[in-house]
Write a protein that holds these residues in place. Structure first.
Motif, PDB file in Angstrom:
ATOM      1  N   PRO A   1       0.807  -0.993   0.519  1.00 46.32           N
ATOM      2  CA  PRO A   1       0.054   0.074   0.078  1.00 46.32           C
ATOM      3  C   PRO A   1       1.052   1.461  -0.338  1.00 46.32           C
ATOM      4  O   PRO A   1       1.746   1.607   0.692  1.00 46.32           O
ATOM      5  CB  PRO A   1      -0.679  -0.151   1.570  1.00 46.32           C
ATOM      6  N   ARG A   2       0.706   2.459  -0.394  1.00 44.85           N
ATOM      7  CA  ARG A   2       0.405   3.588  -0.729  1.00 44.85           C
ATOM      8  C   ARG A   2      -0.062   4.493   0.024  1.00 44.85           C
ATOM      9  O   ARG A   2      -0.954   5.354  -0.732  1.00 44.85           O
ATOM     10  CB  ARG A   2       0.765   4.309  -1.779  1.00 44.85           C
ATOM     11  N   MET A   3       0.242   4.675   1.374  1.00 47.14           N
ATOM     12  CA  MET A   3      -0.962   5.308   1.781  1.00 47.14           C
ATOM     13  C   MET A   3      -1.186   6.975   1.952  1.00 47.14           C
ATOM     14  O   MET A   3      -2.075   7.191   1.947  1.00 47.14           O
ATOM     15  CB  MET A   3      -0.828   4.995   3.691  1.00 47.14           C
ATOM     16  N   THR A   4       0.148   7.575   1.601  1.00 44.65           N
ATOM     17  CA  THR A   4       0.063   9.070   1.186  1.00 44.65           C
ATOM     18  C   THR A   4      -0.824   9.633  -0.284  1.00 44.65           C
ATOM     19  O   THR A   4      -1.703  10.436  -0.093  1.00 44.65           O
ATOM     20  CB  THR A   4       1.485   9.219   0.940  1.00 44.65           C
ATOM     21  N   ARG A   5      -0.262   8.624  -0.943  1.00 44.96           N
ATOM     22  CA  ARG A   5      -1.274   8.730  -2.646  1.00 44.96           C
ATOM     23  C   ARG A   5      -2.608   8.382  -2.229  1.00 44.96           C
ATOM     24  O   ARG A   5      -3.428   9.299  -2.689  1.00 44.96           O
ATOM     25  CB  ARG A   5      -0.624   7.344  -3.417  1.00 44.96           C
ATOM     26  N   TYR A   6      -2.612   7.163  -1.149  1.00 46.30           N
ATOM     27  CA  TYR A   6      -4.737   7.328  -1.344  1.00 46.30           C
ATOM     28  C   TYR A   6      -5.198   7.745  -0.529  1.00 46.30           C
ATOM     29  O   TYR A   6      -6.187   8.457  -0.963  1.00 46.30           O
ATOM     30  CB  TYR A   6      -5.243   6.480  -0.471  1.00 46.30           C
ATOM     31  N   GLY A   7      -3.894   8.575   0.132  1.00 49.58           N
ATOM     32  CA  GLY A   7      -4.687  10.283   0.825  1.00 49.58           C
ATOM     33  C   GLY A   7      -5.315  10.983   0.056  1.00 49.58           C
ATOM     34  O   GLY A   7      -6.286  12.009  -0.103  1.00 49.58           O
ATOM     35  N   GLU A   8      -3.640  11.327  -0.772  1.00 57.10           N
ATOM     36  CA  GLU A   8      -4.154  11.813  -1.841  1.00 57.10           C
ATOM     37  C   GLU A   8      -5.158  12.061  -2.378  1.00 57.10           C
ATOM     38  O   GLU A   8      -6.148  13.181  -3.036  1.00 57.10           O
ATOM     39  CB  GLU A   8      -3.205  12.315  -2.972  1.00 57.10           C
ATOM     40  N   LYS A   9      -6.051  10.951  -3.345  1.00 55.65           N
ATOM     41  CA  LYS A   9      -7.063  10.265  -3.937  1.00 55.65           C
ATOM     42  C   LYS A   9      -8.300  10.793  -3.064  1.00 55.65           C
ATOM     43  O   LYS A   9      -9.170  11.493  -4.229  1.00 55.65           O
ATOM     44  CB  LYS A   9      -6.724   9.267  -4.767  1.00 55.65           C
ATOM     45  N   SER A  10      -8.038  10.567  -2.019  1.00 54.97           N
ATOM     46  CA  SER A  10      -9.333  11.119  -1.104  1.00 54.97           C
ATOM     47  C   SER A  10      -9.780  12.034  -0.879  1.00 54.97           C
ATOM     48  O   SER A  10     -10.904  12.553  -1.352  1.00 54.97           O
ATOM     49  CB  SER A  10      -9.422  10.222  -0.100  1.00 54.97           C
ATOM     50  N   ALA A  11      -8.757  13.112  -0.722  1.00 55.09           N
ATOM     51  CA  ALA A  11      -8.825  14.491  -0.754  1.00 55.09           C
ATOM     52  C   ALA A  11      -9.538  14.916  -1.705  1.00 55.09           C
ATOM     53  O   ALA A  11     -10.187  15.603  -1.751  1.00 55.09           O
ATOM     54  CB  ALA A  11      -7.845  14.963  -0.428  1.00 55.09           C
ATOM     55  N   GLU A  12      -9.143  14.137  -2.834  1.00 58.74           N
ATOM     56  CA  GLU A  12     -10.261  15.010  -4.713  1.00 58.74           C
ATOM     57  C   GLU A  12     -11.176  14.370  -4.591  1.00 58.74           C
ATOM     58  O   GLU A  12     -12.462  14.941  -4.763  1.00 58.74           O
ATOM     59  CB  GLU A  12      -9.544  13.943  -5.679  1.00 58.74           C
ATOM     60  N   VAL A  13     -11.497  13.207  -4.185  1.00 56.98           N
ATOM     61  CA  VAL A  13     -12.505  12.575  -3.737  1.00 56.98           C
ATOM     62  C   VAL A  13     -13.890  13.314  -3.106  1.00 56.98           C
ATOM     63  O   VAL A  13     -15.004  14.104  -3.076  1.00 56.98           O
ATOM     64  CB  VAL A  13     -13.195  11.209  -3.369  1.00 56.98           C
ATOM     65  N   PHE A  14     -13.079  13.280  -1.441  1.00 57.37           N
ATOM     66  CA  PHE A  14     -14.365  15.023  -0.719  1.00 57.37           C
ATOM     67  C   PHE A  14     -14.311  16.279  -0.881  1.00 57.37           C
ATOM     68  O   PHE A  14     -15.380  16.233  -0.908  1.00 57.37           O
ATOM     69  CB  PHE A  14     -13.512  14.064   0.221  1.00 57.37           C
ATOM     70  N   GLY A  15     -13.152  16.160  -1.894  1.00 57.81           N
ATOM     71  CA  GLY A  15     -13.755  18.113  -2.484  1.00 57.81           C
ATOM     72  C   GLY A  15     -14.577  17.558  -3.354  1.00 57.81           C
ATOM     73  O   GLY A  15     -15.551  18.581  -3.158  1.00 57.81           O
ATOM     74  N   ILE A  16     -15.398  16.786  -4.822  1.00 53.21           N
ATOM     75  CA  ILE A  16     -16.029  16.280  -5.081  1.00 53.21           C
ATOM     76  C   ILE A  16     -17.920  16.680  -3.463  1.00 53.21           C
ATOM     77  O   ILE A  16     -18.357  17.724  -4.272  1.00 53.21           O
ATOM     78  CB  ILE A  16     -16.169  15.245  -5.816  1.00 53.21           C
TER      79      ILE A  16
END
Ligand code: DCP
Ligand code: MG
Length: 411
Positions: free
Chosen positions: A78-93
């Motif tokens: 797992p690359r948690m930092t990357r998943y966090g970035e994508k999660s922030a994009e989704v939550f921004g939407i």
């Protein structure tokens, strides 16, 4: 929204989230069985692509077992930092549609859109737009469930995974729930299911119809609660989690660093990450913190507040650099072991929080922090940040870097 019958709740859950992010960043993995998890001898599966699930691989399974079931799969950690970035994009939407977002994990949230129905043209239209925007803006797929409460919305998003979209209307709740096994009810698991089976209660429909006094022999005081769920009733509200109080990044250098350029390059990189995270969540911060640990393990934390809040990389960097320079003044010739920066005083609504011209005019000119604060977030800076975020969004973290960060020896 207090009347549960008038509530409009959406549940969004990303499909095979970690695996999908890996496929996005490395398209050669697409369509293959892919297993993400610990790769060591005691590793556990975090998730598997739908292609790997066909072989019986699932989350929380020992990796050794997953390797036996699907030896031809690709395995990645797992690359948690990357998943966090994508999660922030989704939550921004999500936050473009309602402020009432209750995140359950990186990839899952409830949205109360009752107050947004008029603006966006109804429940289904909002759900479709969220799903569409996630697909086009993040390159990932999500499953979306719509209903008038959380319980039904969550079951609706699960019902057609992956890439699902299902609305359960209030008058369709029973038809939707009745055939499901009782184990789909939250709180009915390995211990209670056999007791219900002994009563001949296998489905939610059977649980709904059985006499409550009979049900109590298996479920005790919780019998009525489960019958309410079986009728599709759930009055829990969507409660937005309190925003993070701080966001920060820090690094311990492989070898202690004395070189000013190298320290500033690392600081710039950290500010970029923190500021991008604020912007992704449409937040701003009022206070910048810099943390320095020297070669003798002495740790100093210095902070400074601005007269207004900001999420501009340049503004936050200017303040952080001033704090680091002040530390270097006081500790001349001291090598740095750890460097970190962060922000506190985070405010939720970027639009409301953005510094206004009148605030800028009113900002006192006494003191260094306020002089920096006076120049908060010009149009140009906001434009640069937007371009930066877009390029990062399209090409990932490697796509763009401030010239300063390229001077890091570490890289
Ligand atoms: N996760 C984990 N360990 C678990 C369960 C999940 O590390 N036991 C991580 C990996 C998942 C992410 O959390 O990608 C989201 O969990 P989900 O249960 O939503 O599973 P997925 O998103 O992977 O798949 P699905 O399409 O079923 O939602
Ligand atoms: Mg998921």
């Amino acid at each position: 929204m207090s009347d549960p019958e008038l509530r409009a709740v959406i549940h969004v859950d990303m499909d095979a989230f970690y695996a999908s992010v890996e496929c996005l960043d490395d398209p050669s993995l697409r369509g293959l069985p892919l297993i993400v998890g610990g790769l060591g001898p005691r590793g556990v599966v975090a998730t598997a692509s739908y292609e790997a699930r066909v072989y019986g691989v699932h989350s929380a399974m020992p990796m050794a077992q997953a390797r036996r079931l699907c030896p031809q799969a690709r395995f990645v950690k797992p690359r948690m930092t990357r998943y966090g970035e994508k999660s922030a994009e989704v939550f921004g939407i999500f936050r473009d549609f309602t402020p009432l977002v209750e995140g359950l994990s990186l990839d899952e949230a409830f949205l109360d859109v009752s107050g947004s129905l008029r603006l966006f043209g109804g429940h289904v239209a909002i759900g479709q737009r969220i799903k569409q925007r996630i697909a086009t803006e993040t390159g990932l797929s999500a499953s979306v469930g719509l209903a008038h409460n959380k319980f039904l919305a969550k079951l609706a998003s699960e019902a057609q995974k992956p890439d699902g979209f299902l609305q359960v209307p209030a008058d369709g709740a029973r038809a939707f729930l009745d055939p499901m096994p009782v184990t789909r009810l939250w709180g009915i698991g390995k211990r209670t299911a056999p007791r219900l089976r002994a009563l001949g209660v296998l489905t939610i429909g059977q649980l709904r119809r059985v006499d409550v006094s009979v049900l109590q022999t298996a479920l005790g005081k919780r019998a009525e609660h489960f019958q309410r769920l079986a009728r599709g009733e759930d009055s829990r509200e969507v409660t937005p989690a309190r925003a993070d109080k701080s966001i920060s990044h820090e690094v311990t250098f492989d070898a202690n660093v004395l070189d000013r350029t190298e320290l500033l390059a690392e600081l710039q990189r950290q500010v970029e990450k923190v500021a991008a995270r604020l912007r992704a969540r449409e937040q701003m911060a009022t206070t910048v913190v810099v943390k320095v640990r020297d070669a003798c393990f002495q740790t100093v934390t210095r902070s400074r507040s601005m007269p207004a809040c900001s999420n501009s990389t340049r503004t936050l960097y200017r303040l952080a650099r001033a704090l680091l320079e002040a530390w270097r003044e006081d500790h001349q010739g001291t090598p740095v072991r750890l460097l970190g920066m962060g922000v506190t005083g985070i405010e939720g609504n970027a639009a409301k929080c953005r510094v206004s011209d009148s605030m800028r005019e009113n900002a006192s000119t006494n003191g260094a922090s306020e002089r920096i604060g006076e120049q908060l977030d010009s149009q140009d800076e906001r434009g640069i940040d937007r371009v930066f975020d877009r390029i990062k969004h399209r090409f990932g973290s490697a796509g763009i870097a401030h010239a300063q960060t390229l001077r890091r020896k570490k890289d």
